[in-house]
Design a protein around this motif. Structure first.
Motif, mmCIF file in Angstrom:
data_model
loop_
_atom_site.group_PDB
_atom_site.id
_atom_site.type_symbol
_atom_site.label_atom_id
_atom_site.label_comp_id
_atom_site.label_asym_id
_atom_site.label_seq_id
_atom_site.Cartn_x
_atom_site.Cartn_y
_atom_site.Cartn_z
ATOM 1 N N UNK A 130 -0.699 -4.238 3.660
ATOM 2 C CA UNK A 130 -0.457 -2.797 3.692
ATOM 3 C C UNK A 130 0.698 -2.490 4.635
ATOM 4 N N UNK A 131 0.693 -3.167 5.779
ATOM 5 C CA UNK A 131 1.772 -2.980 6.746
ATOM 6 C C UNK A 131 3.125 -3.251 6.109
ATOM 7 N N UNK A 132 3.132 -4.237 5.186
ATOM 8 C CA UNK A 132 4.394 -4.643 4.573
ATOM 9 C C UNK A 132 4.756 -3.751 3.376
ATOM 10 N N UNK A 133 3.854 -2.790 3.083
ATOM 11 C CA UNK A 133 4.113 -1.865 1.976
ATOM 12 C C UNK A 133 3.756 -2.459 0.638
ATOM 13 N N UNK B 234 1.527 -12.822 0.830
ATOM 14 C CA UNK B 234 2.069 -11.688 1.577
ATOM 15 C C UNK B 234 3.451 -12.050 2.131
ATOM 16 N N UNK B 235 3.493 -13.295 2.649
ATOM 17 C CA UNK B 235 4.725 -13.720 3.305
ATOM 18 C C UNK B 235 5.907 -13.737 2.329
ATOM 19 N N UNK C 116 8.248 -7.100 -2.175
ATOM 20 C CA UNK C 116 7.811 -5.810 -2.716
ATOM 21 C C UNK C 116 6.820 -6.055 -3.842
ATOM 22 N N UNK C 117 6.128 -4.999 -4.224
ATOM 23 C CA UNK C 117 5.122 -5.172 -5.270
ATOM 24 C C UNK C 117 3.756 -5.305 -4.647
ATOM 25 N N UNK C 118 3.022 -6.314 -5.067
ATOM 26 C CA UNK C 118 1.678 -6.407 -4.492
ATOM 27 C C UNK C 118 1.019 -7.765 -4.718
#
Ligand code: ADP
Length: 896
Positions: A497-500, A534-535, A539-541
């Motif tokens: 979430x922090x990374x958007x 995550x790393x 963008x995206x998810x």
């Protein structure tokens, strides 16, 4: 290198071959001559015997004929007297005729004329006066009757006045009434005849009448004795009509001398003329012939000896030369040349010998050169091998040192990280007292999961080492699947979430179940996959999907972690699972990381019999799929509740740190036990003395009196009921383990305290496991050994085991020597080395004793040194055998 090969004993006595030849030739010559002579003698003996027998037969026959003729002549003469019938002549005529006959034939001693009736008409004698017409009736006389019966009558031989032999001879005349003329014949003539027969030089002839009575013999005395020889077997058989043997008969004569005998029969009289020759004379020519042959034999033998001497010398001389040559060649004199000039095979052999020596000389020279070359090659190879060995030794030392460093590093890391985590974890576990709301509980769970993750991360460092050594064992237990997955997702979600990024977790209903497996490792894989997603996703998810397929005997868990990140090039799909591999250096620089995460994740998946794969398109994102089979849980796991204890225990909790005391007390309360706190060793000992406790949970590191000291003091209180002492420590160092084993504390609970671990330790049946651990613990610190096993893996342990065996064996031997020599300084040094070696695999007792000896050695007497060395040797043997029992087969592999 310069050794000459063994020549062997050259014991052939000189001339042995020579003697062999000599004897053989002589024996051969002797045999030939002896056989020849033997045959010769035998045949000449036979011939001689035949010849003699024939001669004797001739003599006997001739004598017999002469006797026959003599008697026949006398018979004719008296027959002449009776030629006229009685009626034609007067008595006076007859008397004159008779006187005439007596004159004519000296052998006739007396003549009587009987008429046909047997009346004596006339008797004319040389000894008495003539009688004419006496008419004496002699019709009954044998002579008259014999003449009438067969015309001629030969009476038996008789001796007149024992001086001469006589015989009555009667004939019958012719006509109707024939007269019978009876004459007394003196047989002296036969004596003369017999005496005149010459049989060799010493032989003789004699005559017996048809009754077997000796009537003529050269020895007059014998003849006069009228010996009856009919008892002699040869005479008897001759009288019975058996003819004489053709080769004569060998018998004993009247004097007992051995003679060659034969005989002839006098016709009409039936007398036997025997001719006998003593064997000594008969065989004299044979003996002479034997003598000659023997002489010849000896002469020929001497000849044979001389010839064989000559031949043997000719033969053995060169052979001895050859023998000496071989001996000299054997002793290294290869320049030898034999000069044998016999012009035969021996000379050829000598030449061959010389050629062989030359060839040997040549080969030897070549060989020496080769040996020199080979030696230098070998020396080079040896130097090279030594250099390589040194290098290998250095490399080994470096590796051992590196390994020790690694072990130390890992121990330090685990220790230093675990200690602060202890407090955090303890407090988190206490927060859930049942009064929390759902959200709070979720946060608490997340915090706890993070704490667990942190612990797990610390463990990962150890795990990597263990995985590398393939000794990783799964720690399985029952757990709830969806809880685990949700906890991982909750932990990671904030980062996404922090990374958007979006973060979706989709758990299938099948996941809401309990399973049996290793949740810590599973969690680790998940965190790694989500973390990577995550790393590497700008963008995206991220989407995490989980489903559990129920089978009869297992659950197949499928989890996919999908991202919309940078993706992975196809050629890197497999490589990213290798150690320290990152898909792209630029990526690595941008995102950091070690390249270890996926390698551990895949190894763990495979350890769980699962598989971790990836599908990815560069620029479009990646999907990691984990598929792991899990066991079925034994029973449903009640969330948040702990099973009640089997009975409430009184526990003395000893720790100088107030946080730890609080945590510990709370955990014990949660477990349903009653806790009493002691803040230092001294008060712990006092409390243990005053109150009764089932268990003492003893922290080891305390300022005044440490846990081990306190434990051993409690042990010495002599309490009626001794509490079980369990050490609580984050210190996994070797010295700590050794001290624990020494104080008899067999059980250890590691910090941070986890409820389940503590419950297991406290409620453990006090006897069986404790005894078992203690029994092994008496010699070996099992915990330390286990740690070492985990850290080093079976191969390293096997090496260490082997090394320890070797080193300790050698040290024990050296210690015995040093003790025997009374070298106490050296003894102390060796004991120190043995202690260090023993410590490497947790041989605590051996370690202690070694250190003891190290310290006391300088003050010990010689006999004390020796008995200490013996004790140490026995202890080493027992410890090594206990160690072998504790190590698995892979850890005992012999090192080649
Ligand atoms: P690291 O510590 O470098 O992340 P990993 O073993 O976890 O080590 O990953 C190895 C490499 O695989 C990474 O450096 C990266 O290049 C690639 N990788 C892993 N996961 C992903 C992902 N989800 N998307 C793209 N690349 C990835």
């Amino acid at each position: 290198m310069n050794e000459t090969p063994d020549q062997g004993p050259l014991r052939t006595p000189p001339g042995r071959l020579f003697r062999k030849y000599l004897y053989s030739i002589v024996a051969l010559a002797f045999a030939a001559l002896a056989i020849n002579t033997g045959f010769d003698v035998w045949f000449s003996y036979r011939e001689q015997k035949q010849l003699l027998a024939a001669t004797q037969r001739e003599q006997a026959a001739s004598a017999a004929i002469q006797i026959g003729q003599f008697v026949g002549q006398i018979e004719n003469q008296i027959r002449w007297l009776a030629r006229l019938p009685p009626e034609l002549s007067t008595n006076e005529d007859e008397r004159l005729n008779a006187i005439r006959l007596l004159r004519l034939s000296p052998a006739i001693a007396e003549i009587a004329e009987l008429d046909s009736r047997g009346l004596e008409q006339l008797r004319v004698s040389r000894r008495v006066a003539d009688k004419v017409g006496s008419k004496t009736d002699l019709s009954a006389s044998p002579a008259f009757r014999g003449a009438n019966e067969s015309r001629a009558y030969y009476g038996p031989v008789y001796f007149f006045a024992d001086t001469e032999p006589f015989m009555t001879l009667a004939t019958r005349g012719v006509g109707r009434n024939p007269n019978v003329i009876v004459a007394e014949v003196n047989l002296r003539f036969i004596w003369d005849l017999v005496a005149g027969i010459r049989v060799g030089n010493t032989g003789k002839a004699y005559v017996v009448d048809r009754m077997g009575v000796l009537i003529a013999h050269p020895d007059l005395w014998r003849a006069l004795q009228r010996s009856d020889l009919s008892g002699h077997p040869d005479v008897r058989s001759a009288l019975d009509g058996v003819g004489p043997p053709s080769g004569g008969l060998v018998k004993e004569d009247l004097t007992g001398q051995r003679v060659l005998s034969t005989y002839a029969t006098v016709p009409s009289l039936g007398w036997l003329v025997f001719v006998e020759l003593p064997l000594s004379e008969a065989y004299a020519p044979i003996y002479a012939s034997i003598g000659r042959s023997t002489f010849l034999l000896v002469v020929l033998l001497i000849g044979a000896v001389l010839v064989s001497l000559f031949l043997s010398r000719r033969m053995t001389g060169p052979i001895q030369l050859l023998t000496q040559g071989a001996r000299r060649i054997g002793s290294g004199d290869l320049g030898l040349r034999l000069a044998i000039k016999t012009g035969d095979e021996l000379e050829a052999l000598g030449d061959q010998f010389n050629r062989m020596a030359a060839q040997l000389r040549y080969s030897y020279a070549t060989l020496e050169r080769k040996v020199v070359e080979r030696t230098s090659e070998l020396e080079k190879a040896r130097d090279h091998a030594l250099a390589e060995h040194d290098a290998a030794e250095r490399a080994r030392s470096v590796a051992v040192a590196a390994n020790e460093t690694k072990s130390r590093f890992l121990a330090v890391v685990s220790h230093e990280l675990r200690t602060p985590l202890n407090g955090v974890m303890g407090v988190l576990q206490l927060l859930d007292d049942g009064s929390l709301g759902d959200a709070q509980r979720r946060h608490l769970a997340t915090a706890a999961a993070s704490g667990e993750t942190l612990i797990a991360l610390v463990d990962a460092v150890l795990e990597y080492a263990r995985l590398e050594a393939s000794t990783e064992m799964l720690e399985t237990r029952d757990f709830r699947l969806h809880q685990l997955i949700e906890a991982a997702a909750d932990l990671m979600r904030p980062q996404a979430v922090d990374k958007g990024l979006t973060f979706d977790l989709a758990c299938d209903a099948t996941v809401n179940t309990a399973a049996h497996g290793d949740p810590v490792r599973l969690n680790r894989i998940l965190l790694n996959l989500i973390g990577n997603a995550i790393k590497f996703t700008p963008s995206g998810g991220i989407a995490v999907n989980a489903a559990a397929e129920q089978h009869d005997d297992h659950i197949l868990l499928r989890i996919t972690v999908r991202d919309t990140g940078i993706g992975i090039a196809p050629d890197m799909h497999e490589r990213i699972f290798e150690d320290f591999v990152q898909a792209d250096d630029s990526v690595a620089r941008r995102f950091g990381g070690t390249g270890l995460g996926l390698a551990i994740a895949r190894r763990l998946s495979r350890l769980m019999r699962g598989e971790l794969t990836v599908e990815s398109t560069p620029g479009a994102g990646s999907t990691f799929a984990l598929e792991v089979p899990l066991g079925l849980a034994a029973s449903g796991i009640a969330q948040g509740a702990l099973p009640p204890p089997s009975r409430q225990l009184r526990v003395l909790l000893v720790d100088d740190d107030p946080v730890n005391c609080e945590v510990g007390e709370a955990i014990l309360n949660r477990l349903g036990h009653r806790a009493t706190i002691a803040r230092n060793g001294a008060s712990a000992v006092a409390l243990a003395r005053d109150q009764s406790f089932d268990v003492v949970l003893m922290d080891l590191h305390m300022p005044d009196m440490d846990g081990v000291e306190a434990a051993s003091r409690i042990g010495k209180l002599g309490l009626p009921r001794m509490p079980r002492i369990i050490a609580v420590t984050a210190d996994v160092s070797r010295s700590a383990r050794e001290r624990l084993a020494a104080a008899g504390i067999a059980k250890v609970v590691s910090k941070p305290i986890l409820i389940n671990a503590l419950r297991e330790a406290i409620e453990d049946t006090p006897d069986a496991p404790a005894t078992a651990q203690l029994a092994a613990g008496a010699l070996i610190d099992r915990h330390f050994l286990d740690d070492q096993k985990e850290l080093l893996g079976p191969t390293q342990i096997a090496k260490l085991h082997h090394l320890l065996q070797e080193t300790s064996d050698k040290l024990i031997a050296d210690i015995a020597k040093a003790a025997a020599n009374g070298d106490r300084k050296h003894l102390a040094r060796l004991a120190h080395q043995l202690g260090s070696a023993a410590g490497a695999l947790g041989l605590v007792r051996l370690f202690e004793r070694s250190r003891e000896l190290e310290e006391t050695a300088p003050a010990l007497s010689a006999s004390e040194c020796q008995s200490a060395a013996q004790d140490l040797a026995a202890l080493q043997k027992a410890s090594m055998s206990a160690l072998s029992d504790l190590l698995g087969p892979a850890e005992q592999l012999p090192i080649s």
